[in-house]
Motif scaffolding. Structure first.
Motif, short mmCIF file in Angstrom:
data_model
loop_
_atom_site.label_atom_id
_atom_site.label_comp_id
_atom_site.label_asym_id
_atom_site.label_seq_id
_atom_site.Cartn_x
_atom_site.Cartn_y
_atom_site.Cartn_z
N THR A 67 65.78 -71.37 28.43
CA THR A 67 64.67 -71.42 27.48
C THR A 67 63.41 -70.75 28.02
OG1 THR A 67 64.14 -73.64 28.28
CG2 THR A 67 65.47 -73.47 26.29
N GLY A 68 63.18 -70.85 29.33
CA GLY A 68 62.01 -70.20 29.91
C GLY A 68 62.06 -68.70 29.76
N GLU A 69 63.23 -68.13 30.00
CA GLU A 69 63.41 -66.69 29.86
C GLU A 69 63.27 -66.25 28.40
OE1 GLU A 69 64.95 -67.81 33.76
OE2 GLU A 69 65.09 -68.68 31.78
N LEU A 70 63.77 -67.10 27.50
CA LEU A 70 63.64 -66.81 26.07
C LEU A 70 62.17 -66.81 25.66
CD1 LEU A 70 64.80 -66.44 23.21
CD2 LEU A 70 65.06 -68.94 23.08
N ASP A 71 61.44 -67.82 26.10
CA ASP A 71 60.01 -67.91 25.80
C ASP A 71 59.27 -66.70 26.35
OD1 ASP A 71 57.11 -68.70 26.25
OD2 ASP A 71 57.79 -70.51 25.22
N SER A 72 59.58 -66.34 27.59
CA SER A 72 58.91 -65.19 28.21
C SER A 72 59.13 -63.91 27.43
CB SER A 72 59.41 -65.00 29.66
OG SER A 72 58.91 -65.98 30.53
N ALA A 73 60.39 -63.65 27.09
CA ALA A 73 60.71 -62.42 26.38
C ALA A 73 59.97 -62.33 25.05
CB ALA A 73 62.22 -62.31 26.17
N LEU A 74 60.05 -63.39 24.26
CA LEU A 74 59.41 -63.37 22.95
C LEU A 74 57.89 -63.33 23.07
CD1 LEU A 74 61.66 -65.86 20.94
CD2 LEU A 74 61.69 -63.37 20.90
N THR A 75 57.34 -64.02 24.06
CA THR A 75 55.90 -64.00 24.29
C THR A 75 55.43 -62.58 24.59
OG1 THR A 75 55.89 -66.27 25.13
CG2 THR A 75 54.03 -64.89 25.74
N LEU A 76 56.26 -61.83 25.29
CA LEU A 76 55.91 -60.46 25.69
C LEU A 76 56.33 -59.42 24.67
CD1 LEU A 76 56.88 -60.84 29.45
CD2 LEU A 76 54.57 -60.48 28.54
N GLY A 77 56.82 -59.87 23.52
CA GLY A 77 57.17 -58.94 22.45
C GLY A 77 58.54 -58.29 22.59
N VAL A 78 59.40 -58.87 23.41
CA VAL A 78 60.76 -58.34 23.59
C VAL A 78 61.74 -59.19 22.81
CG1 VAL A 78 62.60 -57.91 25.27
CG2 VAL A 78 60.21 -57.41 25.87
N GLN A 79 62.58 -58.57 22.03
CA GLN A 79 63.57 -59.27 21.22
C GLN A 79 64.91 -59.30 21.94
OE1 GLN A 79 63.04 -60.76 18.13
NE2 GLN A 79 65.10 -61.56 18.34
N PRO A 80 65.33 -60.44 22.49
CA PRO A 80 66.62 -60.50 23.18
C PRO A 80 67.78 -60.29 22.21
CG PRO A 80 65.23 -62.38 23.75
CD PRO A 80 64.60 -61.73 22.56
N VAL A 81 68.88 -59.79 22.73
CA VAL A 81 70.07 -59.63 21.90
C VAL A 81 70.99 -60.85 22.04
CG1 VAL A 81 70.03 -57.12 21.94
CG2 VAL A 81 71.29 -58.35 23.73
N GLY A 82 70.80 -61.62 23.12
CA GLY A 82 71.62 -62.81 23.33
C GLY A 82 70.88 -63.87 24.10
N GLY A 83 71.28 -65.14 23.90
CA GLY A 83 70.63 -66.23 24.60
C GLY A 83 71.48 -67.48 24.57
N THR A 84 71.20 -68.42 25.48
CA THR A 84 71.92 -69.68 25.54
C THR A 84 71.15 -70.78 24.82
OG1 THR A 84 70.86 -70.09 27.68
CG2 THR A 84 73.10 -69.20 27.71
N HIS A 85 71.83 -71.89 24.55
CA HIS A 85 71.20 -73.05 23.94
C HIS A 85 71.47 -74.27 24.82
CE1 HIS A 85 75.13 -74.59 22.57
NE2 HIS A 85 75.42 -73.32 22.31
#
Length: 324
Positions: A67-85
């Motif tokens: 979740t930290g990596e997901l938050d970082s990416a979206l905060t920085l304007g990067v749209q991930p293609v995949g993520g965990t839950h």
């Protein structure tokens, strides 16, 4: 016939050129990480928990495994293609805009990603931490350059800087940090200033299904935000194991007493003991309970968010509850 041969020659020439360009691109990356991603020609070296890693200057297909990596990416304007839950949920945290998460492919649970699914996304960068996926590092780096932080939680600000470097978003990160600092100052002032904040003791109690009740210490995500606000913390927090949490049974919940108590629950409230404990005489005898200063909050935001977007929402909610 001559025309046909000429066309065939041109086609073969084009294929040879394409092959040469592909080899050239792969060679210019000079990366020791065998990725199946887009193979961007330009790379830069990032120092990670697993050593130096060459990553694309502008990664386009990023997979985040916490979740930290997901938050970082979206905060920085990067749209991930995949993520965990998380293990207790089958979706991404609701505090993040649904418009930003709806197209992210689920790649399994945190600390247990499906590597085949990750590989199928052809990422050019993977972001995670050693504490979550250290034992899978070789497998992950065989898929794409993998940037790991040492841990998660209390080091979230340092982790964010590493994520920003890996994503090529240092300038954006600088603004995010400045905005957070200004937000902290604004909330501190709104709740009465630094002196009042320091004189107000705050505890955070987390009910966890399958585990003891956790009185959070100072060495964790929410602890760092409370420290930024200059809030007082009860003496019990100094007894937290490794600074993280002091675990108790419901029979000792009186140890959680403070001027203000925030609570969250991971899993089913009944199975986690939240329902029983918060209806007990000991809980109702807490100073915070008597004063109406017990506040239930979203576990996925306050505990699992671990990033600047989550922190901004926590600060807003903290101010609203403390001044409401």
């Amino acid at each position: 016939m001559a025309t046909s041969l000429r066309r065939r020659g041109l086609a073969l020439g084009a294929l040879s050129l394409a092959g040469a360009l592909t080899l050239s691109a792969c060679g210019s990356s000079d990366s020791g990480d065998k990725g199946s991603g887009s193979g961007a020609a330009k790379t830069h070296t990032v120092k990670t928990a697993m050593g130096d890693v060459k990553v694309p200057v502008n990664p386009k297909r990023v997979v985040v495994l916490d979740t930290g990596e997901l938050d970082s990416a979206l905060t920085l304007g990067v749209q991930p293609v995949g993520g965990t839950h998380s293990a207790s949920e089958d979706s991404f945290p609701s505090y993040l805009p649904a418009s930003r998460t709806k197209n992210i492919k689920q790649v399994g649970e945190i600390a247990n990603p499906n590597l085949e699914t990750v590989a199928s996304l052809k990422p050019d960068l993977i972001l995670t931490s050693k504490v979550r996926d250290g034992d899978r590092y070789e497998q992950l780096r065989a898929i794409a350059p993998t940037v790991m932080t040492e841990s998660t939680g209390t080091a979230w600000k340092e982790n964010f800087q590493l994520h920003a470097e890996a994503l090529g978003k240092q300038a954006e990160a600088k603004k995010v940090v400045a905005d957070y600092d200004a937000h902290v100052a604004k909330v501190t002032e709104a709740i009465g200033g630094k002196e009042k904040a320091a004189a107000t003791e705050v505890n955070f109690v987390r009910f966890v299904e399958g585990a003891d009740i956790r009185i959070y210490g100072k060495q964790n995500y929410i602890g760092s935000i409370l420290a930024d606000l200059g809030m007082g913390r009860p003496a019990i927090t100094d007894k937290a194991k490794d600074g993280f949490s002091y675990d108790v049974s419901s029979e000792k919940i009186d140890l959680a007493d403070a001027d203000v108590v925030f609570t969250s629950t991971y899993g089913d409230p009944a199975k986690a003991g939240a329902t029983k404990t918060m209806n007990s005489g000991l809980w109702k005898g807490l100073k915070a309970s008597k004063d109406g200063k017990v506040f239930k909050v979203d576990d996925r935001l306050w505990i699992a968010g671990i990033g600047y977007t989550a922190a901004g929402k926590i600060l807003d909610e903290f101010q609203a509850k403390m001044t409401g």
